[in-house]
Design a protein around this motif. Sequence first.
Motif, PDB file in Angstrom:
ATOM      1  N   SER A  14     -29.461  15.287 -19.071  1.00 41.50           N
ATOM      2  CA  SER A  14     -29.839  13.931 -18.672  1.00 41.50           C
ATOM      3  C   SER A  14     -31.346  13.739 -18.765  1.00 41.50           C
ATOM      4  O   SER A  14     -31.830  12.658 -19.117  1.00 41.50           O
ATOM      5  N   ARG A  31     -33.035  10.745 -21.032  1.00 41.70           N
ATOM      6  CA  ARG A  31     -33.708   9.668 -20.308  1.00 41.70           C
ATOM      7  C   ARG A  31     -34.965   9.144 -20.997  1.00 41.70           C
ATOM      8  O   ARG A  31     -35.123   7.927 -21.139  1.00 41.70           O
ATOM      9  N   THR A  62     -30.654   6.524 -13.337  1.00 39.26           N
ATOM     10  CA  THR A  62     -30.413   7.878 -13.832  1.00 39.26           C
ATOM     11  C   THR A  62     -29.035   7.941 -14.482  1.00 39.26           C
ATOM     12  O   THR A  62     -28.169   7.092 -14.219  1.00 39.26           O
TER      13      THR A  62
END
Length: 320
Positions: free
Chosen positions: A45, A49, A159
């Motif tokens: 992640s 991002r 997120t």
Amino acid sequence: MKFKVHKAWNIKFWKTKKTFTYILGLGLFLFVAFNCLTWYWQKFSGALRPFWQTQWENLYYRLGGNEWVIFIIATIVVPGIFFWSINSILMVADITGKPGFITQNHIQLGKNDPVDTTKLRKAIRVGLYNQIFISLPMVMLMLPILKWRGDPFSLSLPTLYRFLLELAFNALLEEIMFYYIHRSFHHPFLYKHIHKWHHEWTAPVGIISMYAHPVDHVITSMIPVLTGPVLLGSHVVSFMTWLTLTVLYGSITHCGYSLFPSTEFHDYHHLKFNECYGVFGFLDLLHGTDKMFRCSRAHKNISESIPELPKKKKKLTDLS
């Protein structure tokens, strides 16, 4: 006698010790596995991002931070492009019978082969009406509501964990709301005056995911989809993704081709009317409103036509 008792105690002790060791080992393994997965998840992640964050910031500044323009592109233009793109492909398949890798998976054999173009044109007109005069105003109304609930245009994207959690929550909430609202619209009065429009197609095609009475479209289709983002105060990017997924899923479940298990599930609802009310089928399983469907699936492969079930059963009997 003492020896037998002692031996039995030893066996019991070693069994207990073995069980304890197994539980301890399993717990340790799960703990290590969880930490490893968490580490990889953070790396994955974390790597994604910056890329998407940069794209979002570039788009935001390129459009001058104009929230209405961004909102219209994200919630109307993008889902609309995906909806009409997939349905253009499906309509070509319905009318021409090509490409074969799609049409060979027809669920209800002999129906919509080819599709009645007069009915199809009517479905397109009603679908456009619902999109322009119902969906568009309702989605536009979402902007002030989302701004009241949160910061939908924050430069900081949610997120990946938050993003996926919102999708899961929205899907669960839609399943609950859609099931009970949809089932209530099968009440004789509501069905006769409102929901029967949608069921004019006993063998559905993709475009009829938007073919419904305006009241039906508002209450059954729009409200369950919009409620989750309102409750969560979703970011506009999360909202765009959710809307795009719902229009794609609606088209696929109505397409009439056995491309996914969910397609057969909703196709069976159009065939039988009083089965398979939900989106994913969880509440149908809970309330037993998929019994006939599950029985029918026991005697066919995923690509076999539903009306051909008796024939399949006969074949099985002959083999035995």
